[in-house]
Design an enzyme around this catalytic site. Sequence first.
Site, PDB file in Angstrom:
ATOM      1  N   ASP A   1       0.687  -1.407  -0.065  1.00 51.51           N
ATOM      2  CA  ASP A   1      -0.166   0.030  -0.093  1.00 51.51           C
ATOM      3  C   ASP A   1       1.015   1.306  -0.021  1.00 51.51           C
ATOM      4  O   ASP A   1       0.604   2.172  -0.409  1.00 51.51           O
ATOM      5  CB  ASP A   1      -0.799  -0.306   1.475  1.00 51.51           C
ATOM      6  CG  ASP A   1      -1.907  -0.855   1.327  1.00 51.51           C
ATOM      7  OD1 ASP A   1      -2.292  -1.520   0.090  1.00 51.51           O
ATOM      8  OD2 ASP A   1      -2.541  -1.124   1.849  1.00 51.51           O
TER       9      ASP A   1
ATOM     10  N   SER B   1      -3.984 -10.186   6.720  1.00 52.82           N
ATOM     11  CA  SER B   1      -3.008  -8.902   6.501  1.00 52.82           C
ATOM     12  C   SER B   1      -2.407  -8.704   8.372  1.00 52.82           C
ATOM     13  O   SER B   1      -2.897  -9.298   9.433  1.00 52.82           O
ATOM     14  CB  SER B   1      -4.702  -7.621   6.625  1.00 52.82           C
ATOM     15  OG  SER B   1      -3.875  -6.910   7.484  1.00 52.82           O
TER      16      SER B   1
ATOM     17  N   ARG C   1      -0.321   3.953  17.793  1.00 56.62           N
ATOM     18  CA  ARG C   1      -1.013   4.792  16.981  1.00 56.62           C
ATOM     19  C   ARG C   1      -0.757   6.053  17.246  1.00 56.62           C
ATOM     20  O   ARG C   1      -0.230   6.760  16.487  1.00 56.62           O
ATOM     21  CB  ARG C   1      -1.932   4.532  16.643  1.00 56.62           C
ATOM     22  CG  ARG C   1      -2.391   3.202  16.059  1.00 56.62           C
ATOM     23  CD  ARG C   1      -1.415   3.051  14.661  1.00 56.62           C
ATOM     24  NE  ARG C   1      -1.796   1.874  13.490  1.00 56.62           N
ATOM     25  CZ  ARG C   1      -0.968   1.002  13.358  1.00 56.62           C
ATOM     26  NH1 ARG C   1       0.412   1.364  13.934  1.00 56.62           N
ATOM     27  NH2 ARG C   1      -1.186   0.317  12.328  1.00 56.62           N
TER      28      ARG C   1
ATOM     29  N   ASP D   1      -7.473   2.440  12.279  1.00 56.53           N
ATOM     30  CA  ASP D   1      -6.414   3.028  11.783  1.00 56.53           C
ATOM     31  C   ASP D   1      -6.622   4.605  11.212  1.00 56.53           C
ATOM     32  O   ASP D   1      -5.542   5.422  11.820  1.00 56.53           O
ATOM     33  CB  ASP D   1      -5.477   2.763  11.607  1.00 56.53           C
ATOM     34  CG  ASP D   1      -4.318   1.862  12.421  1.00 56.53           C
ATOM     35  OD1 ASP D   1      -4.555   1.831  13.386  1.00 56.53           O
ATOM     36  OD2 ASP D   1      -3.723   0.802  11.710  1.00 56.53           O
TER      37      ASP D   1
END
Length: 403
Positions: free
Chosen positions: A18, A180, A99, A128
């Site tokens: 990505d 993933s 995060r 996210d």
Amino acid sequence: MTKQQINKVVVAYSGGLDTSVIIPWLKENYHCEVIAFVADVGQGAEELNGIEEKAIASGATECYVVDLKEQMVEEYIYPTLKTGACYEGKYLLGTSMARPIIAKAQVEVARNVGADALCHGCTGKGNDQVRFEGAFAALAPELMVIAPWREWDLVSREECLDYLAERNIPCTASLTKIYSRDANAWHISTEGGVLEDTWNAPNEDCWEWTVDPEQAPNEAEFVTVKVQQGEIVEVDGEAMTPYNTLVYLNEKGAKHGVGRIDIVENRLVGIKSRGCYETPGGTIMMEALRAVEQLVLDKSSFEFREELAVKASHLVYDGRWFTPLCKSVLAASEELAKDVNGEVVIKLYKGHATVTQKRSDNSLYSEEFATFGEDEVYDQSHAGGFIRLYSLASRIRALNEKK
């Protein structure tokens, strides 16, 4: 701010498919300089090896790799542990806790290089995107945020690979990737593949770090943990930094299959998702801290700490770390943890981390009072008056009903 006004953007870069697509896409669609930012949060050398060269080959002008491992454990994981946060009763917030520090470091890089925009590679389906953009809003509201997955027309892995091939941009990704995954020092998550059908049992490919509990050693192993003010400061007689403590306990726990969960959780955006999460060291840490709390906190304090745990789990999961409410919850748990000092022995065996011994100089447990044998400190007849006062409201209500 419009596309034409963007001169320089800092993108959170992982080296995966990505973000490899995002760099050339930004240059083509925003006609701007792209700076890659990589957060080292303990995801491992395999993911970080050669990542700067990969970012430059994708079209980035520069690539900054920032080591956040120690800071993440000390300033984000340890404070969260003090709250007892565990999302929906099982998830130890592995991805969520990483995060805020990643977003904060990305903002710092953006300011240092004079960027006018930030970019992330989160999809429009996940949590996210909210976590990153919530942090950006709190820390750098003046910077524009670009979320390519909400803009571009690429819809599949095949299209992303074709996009890179057309531009002769090297990428190690392939169509054979099934799952993933997201990893940091605290945990690794696995989603997708066979897990998308909740009737499918996870296979061994769904687990990366931990040994199958059935295949774990037949002999138990014991670890001794010392806790001071709600933080683990020593393991097996050796003082360690927070990060090194986690690394040590990860190794111990993984060997015995500790920390595996398979859950269906409620995402913030309203979608339910299934994942297999492995948090071996974190599971041991959580057991140790809760064991000392059992000795030290009185009933009302423990009840309040449990309330904080639920509130903190949602604040962290929902990306609200940089908010007054989160600061207040963390401050309250910090105060409660001041007396949470003690020593704990934990047995690791076949997927379980079980506290077998615990002690604390601040313990409110008294063998003299708790004994079932004869004692000289407790007059059992005193309990009658206590119960009469404790249940007085119920007694008055019942008398009123009789009238």
